[in-house]
Design a protein around this motif. Sequence first.
Motif, short mmCIF file in Angstrom:
data_model
loop_
_atom_site.label_atom_id
_atom_site.label_comp_id
_atom_site.label_asym_id
_atom_site.label_seq_id
_atom_site.Cartn_x
_atom_site.Cartn_y
_atom_site.Cartn_z
N TYR B 561 0.85 -1.19 0.00
CA TYR B 561 0.00 0.00 0.00
C TYR B 561 0.88 1.24 0.00
O TYR B 561 2.03 1.22 0.45
CB TYR B 561 -0.98 0.01 1.18
N LYS B 562 0.32 2.28 -0.54
CA LYS B 562 1.11 3.49 -0.80
C LYS B 562 1.16 4.39 0.44
O LYS B 562 0.33 4.28 1.34
CB LYS B 562 0.48 4.26 -1.97
N PRO B 563 2.10 5.32 0.46
CA PRO B 563 2.11 6.30 1.54
C PRO B 563 0.85 7.16 1.51
O PRO B 563 0.23 7.32 0.46
CB PRO B 563 3.35 7.16 1.27
N GLU B 564 0.53 7.67 2.65
CA GLU B 564 -0.61 8.59 2.77
C GLU B 564 -0.06 10.01 2.95
O GLU B 564 0.92 10.20 3.68
CB GLU B 564 -1.45 8.18 3.98
N HIS B 565 -0.65 10.95 2.28
CA HIS B 565 -0.20 12.34 2.40
C HIS B 565 -1.38 13.22 2.77
O HIS B 565 -2.50 12.95 2.35
CB HIS B 565 0.37 12.86 1.08
#
Lengths: 152, 771
Positions: B561-565
């Motif tokens: 899963y991708k980073p959250e920004h």
Amino acid sequence: MKKFALLSLLFCSVLFGCEKSESETPEPDVKEGTYVGTVTVDQTDGTFFSQENVSLTVTKTSDQTIEMKMMKVKFAEEMPLTLDMTVSGIAYTRSETKSLISGDNIIPTAMGGEFPAYTITDMSGEITNEGAIRFSMKCGSFPLSFEGTAQK
Amino acid sequence: MLVALTTVAEAWHTTETEQARLPKSAENTDAHTLIKTPANRTDTLSTYEIPEVVVNTSPKQDASQAISTTSVGMARIRSERIEAVRDLSLITPNLYIPDYGSKMTSSIYIRGIGARIDQPAIGLYVDNIPYLNKNNYDFGFYDIRQVEVLRGPQSSLYGRNTIGGVINLYTLSPLDYQGVRIGVEYGSANTFNGRVSVYEKPNDSFGYSVAAYYDRSDGFFKNAYDNRNCDWSHEFGFRNRIVWLLRNSWSIDNTLSINNVRQGGFPYAQVDSTGKGTLPVCHDDPCSYDRFTLSEGISIRHTGSEMEFSSITSYQYTNDEMVLDQDFQPRPIFTLIQSQNEHAVTQDFVFRTRNRAKRWQTLCGLFGFFKYNDMRAPVTFKRAGIDELILENINAGIHHIFPDEDILIRENQFVITDNFKLPTWGAALYHQSTLHLNRWTVTAGIRFDYEHAAMRHDNSAELNYRFTMTMPEYRPLVTTMSGKERLSFYEFLPRLSASYRFQSGNLYASVAKGYKAGGFNTQIFSDILQSRMMNDMMEDLGVYPEGSPSASYDNASATTYKPEHNWNYEIGGHFLLFDGSLKADLALFYIDCRNQQLTVFPPGKSTGRMMSNAGRTRSFGAETAISYSIADFTLNGSYGYTNARFLSYNSGTTSYAGNYIPYAPTHTFALSGDYSINVGKWIDRILLHCDLRGAGPFYWNEENSLRQPFYSLLGASVSIQKQNWTLSFWGSNLTGTDYDVFYFMSIGNSFVQHGKPRQLGVSLQININTL
């Protein structure tokens, strides 16, 4: 000098061998490989079910027999799954341009074992040297035919 | 002029120089007048406690920063019974840390941001040492001098996983207090805890402390399967702190902490067929959580006339094991044992100017970390699980053609082995400049953060099966999957703020970017292998069910899963009114979040869960906190409002745009009052405390079809003080409010955990001062 003589002899023998193999033309035989075509099943109620793009592999198992494996095939619209079915012990005879295939009372294997309920009878057809295949048979009580061409 | 203007604002954050002026003895009541911060002036308990000064010793924070902060001192920690990080929930506006599962499950939600598993939304620092593993967040508080919750993204200074804020805990320093502190407590559910700590200062420049505690409880929830309590617990902790002031303005501060937990936990009750009630907690296989952690951190600081240098080095070791009856039913379906063995090291160098007379202040830092987690998570499928989760699926297709035939599995149970090696490292470079222009303070910061994470996985399962129609004998089937996945993130994390100071407070505005690291969905691998195993079996049979949905997570590369920004826009103010007797904070925020990480349960009878990136969410809200003190009465209150919704999030079949983000409460509320009555002869004084805390509503799922309405909990205590001892009678959830703190799904069934019931208890605290 001795080494040079041995190397020359080896080179000549390899060259001779190569020329010999290139000059021979192989005996035409049943064309093994993967075919793609259409399966048509007579539903015995006046309707027919067809499935396109069915893969079928032909493998020679002896000088007179081949094995066919139909991949992911279904025999009726209502079938919720496809399956691989293998028919072994199919007899073939060669002519100059094709192989004639035939079989009777062959118990196919599918789903991990023999499938006597779908015993193959009245199988006949041909595989041409150009890579066309067509045959018909009864699978249990259902008449079935396949027509396809070899994949290059 | 500048100094005069900053006096009010900095009253909230007494700095280290002020800390050095702390009284030598906790009993020295005259010393309390030395530092008249709002905190100590409003805290009536402080007379008999260690003085309530703000002891911000963070090398990164500065009093002039425009940040929403909640600071809680020692007296309030005791009066409000803040015994763990989760107890900061609600008294900090918009912060919600539900008490569920076990001490492993420290899920934190703040301002609509948060996640149940993997990366935390808030960073935790103890004496400036970062706790990298969220599994370690829940430990017993003892001798915590001050808690500071920084709300909103703090990524420009603290980096990864501080997207919602930072919690700083400061333990009591042996240079500030010398003596022996003993506390014992007994309460409902046969709950006992004992704490003892010794603080010594052999000379003015050297001090050490040793503290230990033990907690135990029978638990509050019964497992109807064996009629035993399932959430029993034992916890032990130890801390040694050494503070050494060297010559030439150097100082060394070393803290070694050990924590050991053994507990049952996970009292999850299945939602009944009406969807409105629950069945009793009832599971046949055991559930437990064991954890051992060791944290060693050393801070070396040099305080020069112009510059201050800090080096903070830490090592953390975590060894834990979670045992779960993962179906939470009284049937042999499937179990999970997840054990982790993690080593982590961090290093942070901070340089900053310290001459406050200068208009321009700078701070530069260099941070690096490495952690290595060896995780094993075997899932055991038992007979009912094999029949219902595996064979039922396979035979559904088979029965369409051969209604009398079946695929059978010989084993009564088999194991899906999931082994993971998870090395992660990162490095960061950061800078912050603060410019003081008369009443204005402008702060700009930026951080470059790099992180590399890898996962080596080795998964396998072995069983014997047969198809009754064609196979007279069972046939072995071995499914294996191994590989390596990598993730790398580069982040630029800016922050810009401006504040305007006036006589009774300040106003500020800020914009900051926050970042939560991406990662791997290790908890979905049993589903992946189960799916592969069925595919392998079908391929072995030469059978291919038609129309079966292909799971999007059927290979390991899909499990990342991708980073959250997010971008956090905020305005607010801090106010001191009525000669400092009323302190008020106000903040308004808007958060634009991309790829918000959400825990989702794959459809159908899936056995795992995974982190998914929601397309885009937004959250806005308001926070306010007040503290009012007059004579012997103190009032503390906080309120938080969050409206957090999906702007775009499609699960593949459903759009959730417009729906509320699950698990985050819309309202948080806390109000507490303390009243001190001086008695005189037999006892010195009586302290009365009452608090009311509430939260809700919560939506439990993305569909917003299930919710927990707003609930509130009433607590109270009566304490009797005589010289150096305090005897307290206390109660929490006095009205016996029924509420749920957690919801989840397992194999298509819904479960909740109820909140803890009414609790009553008595505690005794003795402080023996040696100076």
